[in-house]
Design a protein around this motif. Structure first.
Motif, PDB file in Angstrom:
ATOM      1  N   VAL A 113       0.842  -1.197   0.000  1.00  6.83           N
ATOM      2  CA  VAL A 113       0.000   0.000   0.000  1.00  6.83           C
ATOM      3  C   VAL A 113       0.880   1.251   0.000  1.00  6.83           C
ATOM      4  N   TYR A 114       1.880   1.266   0.879  1.00 12.08           N
ATOM      5  CA  TYR A 114       2.801   2.406   0.928  1.00 12.08           C
ATOM      6  C   TYR A 114       3.581   2.520  -0.381  1.00 12.08           C
ATOM      7  N   ALA A 115       4.077   1.386  -0.868  1.00 15.44           N
ATOM      8  CA  ALA A 115       4.863   1.396  -2.104  1.00 15.44           C
ATOM      9  C   ALA A 115       4.031   1.870  -3.287  1.00 15.44           C
ATOM     10  N   ALA A 116       2.764   1.468  -3.324  1.00 16.00           N
ATOM     11  CA  ALA A 116       1.896   1.876  -4.433  1.00 16.00           C
ATOM     12  C   ALA A 116       1.646   3.377  -4.415  1.00 16.00           C
ATOM     13  N   ALA A 117       1.476   3.946  -3.227  1.00 22.17           N
ATOM     14  CA  ALA A 117       1.294   5.392  -3.134  1.00 22.17           C
ATOM     15  C   ALA A 117       2.535   6.119  -3.657  1.00 22.17           C
ATOM     16  N   LEU A 118       3.705   5.578  -3.320  1.00 22.32           N
ATOM     17  CA  LEU A 118       4.959   6.151  -3.812  1.00 22.32           C
ATOM     18  C   LEU A 118       5.099   5.941  -5.313  1.00 22.32           C
ATOM     19  N   ALA A 119       4.806   4.732  -5.778  1.00 21.65           N
ATOM     20  CA  ALA A 119       4.916   4.435  -7.211  1.00 21.65           C
ATOM     21  C   ALA A 119       3.985   5.313  -8.037  1.00 21.65           C
ATOM     22  N   ASP A 120       2.801   5.570  -7.511  1.00 20.37           N
ATOM     23  CA  ASP A 120       1.852   6.436  -8.199  1.00 20.37           C
ATOM     24  C   ASP A 120       2.442   7.834  -8.378  1.00 20.37           C
ATOM     25  N   ARG A 121       3.050   8.339  -7.317  1.00 24.29           N
ATOM     26  CA  ARG A 121       3.642   9.680  -7.374  1.00 24.29           C
ATOM     27  C   ARG A 121       4.852   9.724  -8.291  1.00 24.29           C
ATOM     28  N   ARG A 122       5.610   8.623  -8.336  1.00 25.68           N
ATOM     29  CA  ARG A 122       6.841   8.590  -9.122  1.00 25.68           C
ATOM     30  C   ARG A 122       6.609   8.129 -10.564  1.00 25.68           C
ATOM     31  N   GLY A 123       5.387   7.757 -10.894  1.00 28.67           N
ATOM     32  CA  GLY A 123       5.091   7.325 -12.252  1.00 28.67           C
ATOM     33  C   GLY A 123       5.674   5.967 -12.600  1.00 28.67           C
ATOM     34  N   LEU A 124       5.730   5.070 -11.610  1.00 23.15           N
ATOM     35  CA  LEU A 124       6.285   3.734 -11.808  1.00 23.15           C
ATOM     36  C   LEU A 124       5.154   2.712 -11.785  1.00 23.15           C
ATOM     37  N   LYS A 125       5.094   1.863 -12.775  1.00 20.52           N
ATOM     38  CA  LYS A 125       3.970   0.936 -12.911  1.00 20.52           C
ATOM     39  C   LYS A 125       4.245  -0.438 -12.308  1.00 20.52           C
ATOM     40  N   THR A 126       5.514  -0.820 -12.195  1.00 20.74           N
ATOM     41  CA  THR A 126       5.855  -2.149 -11.700  1.00 20.74           C
ATOM     42  C   THR A 126       6.479  -2.054 -10.318  1.00 20.74           C
ATOM     43  N   MET A 127       5.982  -2.869  -9.408  1.00 25.82           N
ATOM     44  CA  MET A 127       6.567  -3.007  -8.075  1.00 25.82           C
ATOM     45  C   MET A 127       7.107  -4.418  -7.944  1.00 25.82           C
ATOM     46  N   ILE A 128       8.297  -4.543  -7.368  1.00 23.54           N
ATOM     47  CA  ILE A 128       8.984  -5.831  -7.321  1.00 23.54           C
ATOM     48  C   ILE A 128       9.305  -6.192  -5.876  1.00 23.54           C
ATOM     49  N   GLY A 129       8.892  -7.392  -5.470  1.00 26.00           N
ATOM     50  CA  GLY A 129       9.145  -7.858  -4.114  1.00 26.00           C
ATOM     51  C   GLY A 129       9.825  -9.210  -4.109  1.00 26.00           C
ATOM     52  N   ILE A 164       2.603  -6.326  -9.847  1.00 25.75           N
ATOM     53  CA  ILE A 164       3.478  -6.779  -8.774  1.00 25.75           C
ATOM     54  C   ILE A 164       4.262  -7.975  -9.278  1.00 25.75           C
ATOM     55  N   GLU A 165       5.568  -7.795  -9.420  1.00 23.13           N
ATOM     56  CA  GLU A 165       6.444  -8.873  -9.876  1.00 23.13           C
ATOM     57  C   GLU A 165       7.129  -9.524  -8.673  1.00 23.13           C
ATOM     58  N   THR A 166       7.191 -10.857  -8.681  1.00 18.04           N
ATOM     59  CA  THR A 166       7.856 -11.608  -7.607  1.00 18.04           C
ATOM     60  C   THR A 166       8.759 -12.654  -8.251  1.00 18.04           C
ATOM     61  N   PRO A 167       9.939 -12.248  -8.705  1.00 22.22           N
ATOM     62  CA  PRO A 167      10.799 -13.167  -9.476  1.00 22.22           C
ATOM     63  C   PRO A 167      11.287 -14.383  -8.701  1.00 22.22           C
ATOM     64  N   LEU A 168      11.226 -14.341  -7.369  1.00 28.69           N
ATOM     65  CA  LEU A 168      11.710 -15.475  -6.569  1.00 28.69           C
ATOM     66  C   LEU A 168      10.587 -16.398  -6.115  1.00 28.69           C
ATOM     67  N   MET A 169       9.370 -16.104  -6.503  1.00 29.39           N
ATOM     68  CA  MET A 169       8.198 -16.768  -5.924  1.00 29.39           C
ATOM     69  C   MET A 169       8.282 -18.290  -5.988  1.00 29.39           C
ATOM     70  N   ARG A 170       8.737 -18.836  -7.098  1.00 25.26           N
ATOM     71  CA  ARG A 170       8.765 -20.296  -7.273  1.00 25.26           C
ATOM     72  C   ARG A 170      10.157 -20.886  -7.070  1.00 25.26           C
ATOM     73  N   LEU A 171      11.087 -20.110  -6.552  1.00 21.90           N
ATOM     74  CA  LEU A 171      12.463 -20.577  -6.424  1.00 21.90           C
ATOM     75  C   LEU A 171      12.779 -21.017  -4.993  1.00 21.90           C
ATOM     76  N   THR A 172      13.643 -22.018  -4.880  1.00 21.16           N
ATOM     77  CA  THR A 172      14.216 -22.350  -3.581  1.00 21.16           C
ATOM     78  C   THR A 172      15.347 -21.365  -3.294  1.00 21.16           C
ATOM     79  N   LYS A 173      15.843 -21.378  -2.065  1.00 19.23           N
ATOM     80  CA  LYS A 173      16.976 -20.501  -1.751  1.00 19.23           C
ATOM     81  C   LYS A 173      18.208 -20.894  -2.571  1.00 19.23           C
ATOM     82  N   ALA A 174      18.378 -22.189  -2.842  1.00 15.34           N
ATOM     83  CA  ALA A 174      19.499 -22.612  -3.686  1.00 15.34           C
ATOM     84  C   ALA A 174      19.365 -22.007  -5.079  1.00 15.34           C
ATOM     85  N   GLU A 175      18.163 -22.024  -5.619  1.00 19.59           N
ATOM     86  CA  GLU A 175      17.936 -21.460  -6.946  1.00 19.59           C
ATOM     87  C   GLU A 175      18.100 -19.947  -6.946  1.00 19.59           C
TER      88      GLU A 175
END
Length: 240
Positions: A113-129, A164-175
């Motif tokens: 929620v906080y990040a989206a408010a910031l992204a809206d102000r900064r004109g950024l469409k993708t948030m990555i966690g 909302i991108e989550t590039p690690l979502m399906r990865l193990t820590k080894a991966e």
């Protein structure tokens, strides 16, 4: 992912968010970072953020021009309400709900929620966690289903089209270690080991092959286990 012009990385200074930052820098023309001070006892991670950002630009000049502003948001009031072993003097253990006491109720929901408010102000469409469903500490707000619901709610409530991108979502820590190597070679692996911070106890005195940490908290156990599995497999890369 269609708009590669800009992204906002939820950046704690830990292993996962550091790999996510490198992943974003390899894909987006402009990348900003946001951190959250919610009264976490392992606040050393907030200092690690500066070191990671500084060394990424120094060691990876191809990314330097893409790394934009850093934002630090104060959320100590939330941390006081959502008490856990990360914000209060409390043992790290399983609770009566079957969740670890390190779980901060609603933390990732509030972060976005906080990040989206910031992204809206900064004109950024993708948030990555750096949330991960495959190899995580039992946190329900790390699940992709949860984040899909958050994405829908934010877009409805803000008349936006955030992703909302989550590039690690399906990865193990080894991966995740393998992904770091594929993104930036051994230099990035070394940066993650030496500069990022994941230990819940804030231990920056004891250094191991996988980085600094107490070696006994859940975060250290996951990080060490992933490292050992990755080394046993021959330190392979993972397709980015």
């Amino acid at each position: 992912m269609s708009d590669t012009s800009g992204a906002l990385v939820l950046f704690s200074g830990g292993q996962d968010s550091t790999v996510c930052l490198a992943w974003a820098l390899s894909r987006f023309e402009h990348v900003e970072t946001v951190g959250f001070d919610y009264g976490q006892k392992h606040a050393v991670e907030l200092r690690a953020r500066d070191e990671v950002r500084r060394n990424i630009t120094a060691r990876f000049p191809q990314w330097a021009d893409r790394l934009g502003e850093d934002h630090m948001l104060e959320m100590r009031g939330f941390g006081a309400v959502a008490q856990s072993a990360l914000t209060a003097d409390r043992a790290i253990e399983m609770t009566e709900k079957g969740l670890p006491s390190t779980f901060v109720p609603g933390r990732n929901l509030v972060f976005f929620v906080y990040a989206a408010a910031l992204a809206d102000r900064r004109g950024l469409k993708t948030m990555i966690g750096g949330m991960c469903e495959t190899d995580f500490s039992g946190y329900p707000d790390c699940r992709r289903d949860t984040l899909d619901a958050v994405q829908t709610a934010l877009n409805l409530g803000m008349e936006q089209d955030f992703i909302i991108e989550t590039p690690l979502m399906r990865l193990t820590k080894a991966e995740t270690w393998g992904l770091a190597k594929s993104l930036g070679g051994e230099d990035l692996v070394d940066l993650v080991v030496r500069d990022s911070h994941t230990c819940y106890q804030g231990d920056r005195e004891h250094f191991h092959d996988w980085g600094y940490g107490c070696e006994t908290c859940p975060a250290c156990e996951l990080r060490a286990k992933g490292w050992n599995e990755w080394v046993a497999e021959g330190r392979p890369t993972l397709a980015a």
